[in-house]
Design an enzyme around this catalytic site. Sequence first.
Site, mmCIF file in Angstrom:
data_model
loop_
_atom_site.group_PDB
_atom_site.id
_atom_site.type_symbol
_atom_site.label_atom_id
_atom_site.label_comp_id
_atom_site.label_asym_id
_atom_site.label_seq_id
_atom_site.Cartn_x
_atom_site.Cartn_y
_atom_site.Cartn_z
ATOM 1 C CG ASP A 1 52.419 27.362 21.005
ATOM 2 O OD1 ASP A 1 51.350 27.464 21.631
ATOM 3 O OD2 ASP A 1 53.441 26.831 21.481
ATOM 4 C CG ASP B 1 54.566 22.974 24.721
ATOM 5 O OD1 ASP B 1 54.307 23.385 23.580
ATOM 6 O OD2 ASP B 1 54.334 23.639 25.747
#
Length: 482
Positions: free
Chosen positions: A333, A393
Amino acid sequence: IRTEEGILHATGNGVPPKTKDYCVIYNSNWTTLPGSLNNATFRILENLTSTVLCNSSEVAPGLLKDKAVVVMRGNCTFLEKAIIAESLGAKMLLVASKPGLSPLADNKTEFKDVTLPIALIRYSDIMDMQLALGNEVNVTLYSPPLPEFDCSMVVIFVIAVFTVALGGYWSGVSELENLKAMANPGERETRRKKEENVTFTPLTVILFVVICCVMLVLLYFFYKWLVYVIISVFCLASAMSLYNCLAALIGEVPFGLCRVTCCNKTIEVRLIFLAGFCIAASVVWAVFRNEDRWAWILQDILGVAFCLNFIKTLKMPNFKSCVILLGLLLLYDVFFVFITPFITKNGASIMVEVAAGPFGNSEKLPVVIRVPRLEYSASTLCDVPFSLLGFGDIIVPGLLVAYCRRFDVQTGSSSVYYISCTIAYAVGMVLTFVVLALMKMGQPALLYLVPCTLITSSLVAWRRKEMKKFWKGSSYQVGWMP
């Protein structure tokens, strides 16, 4: 370059008058716009998109007196256009651009004698304005201040925490049923056939992260083709996930149990109708996915079902695998959000480009929870009118929450791991939103969610003196007593 976003408010002459807002960008060194419509002055718009206004002879004398004028971008500078427009009596200059909106970079000092507001607008918006409002249009420019916090974040927070908590709980229920089946030899084989879980090992975790990296890079370079592959996969996977979620609920209802037999198999009639409903929901979303007014609701429902089913189905065997998975995806990420801008030609991060649809692609990846922004601003109109949270997420920390819940079931620890990890996830989400509000730019949520959930789970295991058991996971089994 001080390029900022503003709003062009256009009003037609119909009864009642139609209004519509359009995105513009302007250089705040040249132009100061009012913060609300109350302080804005309306001007009649003169559409001169057939010219570029590089020469005053292109316009008839007196045509622009006290009007707003829109012209094409052309070869001359904004300064040259502004000087000509002002000399002809115009009170506002709009420059239409076919390629899209780009920064306005003329020298500030050259504009010290220019007083009329200047803004860049999409040519397609001018065409839309004519179709929607007619040829007689009054316009004004303003730029409302950015809200410190958008209430849509609260909705995103509730959806995310609810999905993680419910997914973890469902995984624990499945684990409890497994343990009961193991204790009863007669049910063991039946349970094994029903079990659909996939267990990640450290090696498959690494392979999974590598596949994620390769897929993201491929999407960046071949987005306009692969986006339809992702949409198709999402339709299929979300329909199956919605079916699994609703079938689990229907299974608890003691009504409508009539069955039909087909090909030597019996199936409940209500499950046939349920399958049809789930397929229909997925197809409706696919057809109307670009309808911003309501398609986001259907996408969120399908997305929550997809995340729930993923969290329940994918089993992490131990805390070691959780650490490897969450740690690698955190690096993934951060790299694709913060490091890739130094590599790409246009200086944009690969993650943000793919999420927004690179190179102006109108199709968006359906891998996010979307909620319309509730606070109106130029940013809402120009950029993304939705608050977004990626499925990753939710799913990635959700797998750790699910492991904590299963460990609670295995060890009879009264849900202490599950509750503490869920609370840590909620704290991580709040931290993400706080940083987002302070920095005014998109954040990789895993940067805050991963440390919060891993550290909290580790502290609970250390405090309870169960770190060795927690680390080894399913290789350690406490005998379960029915």
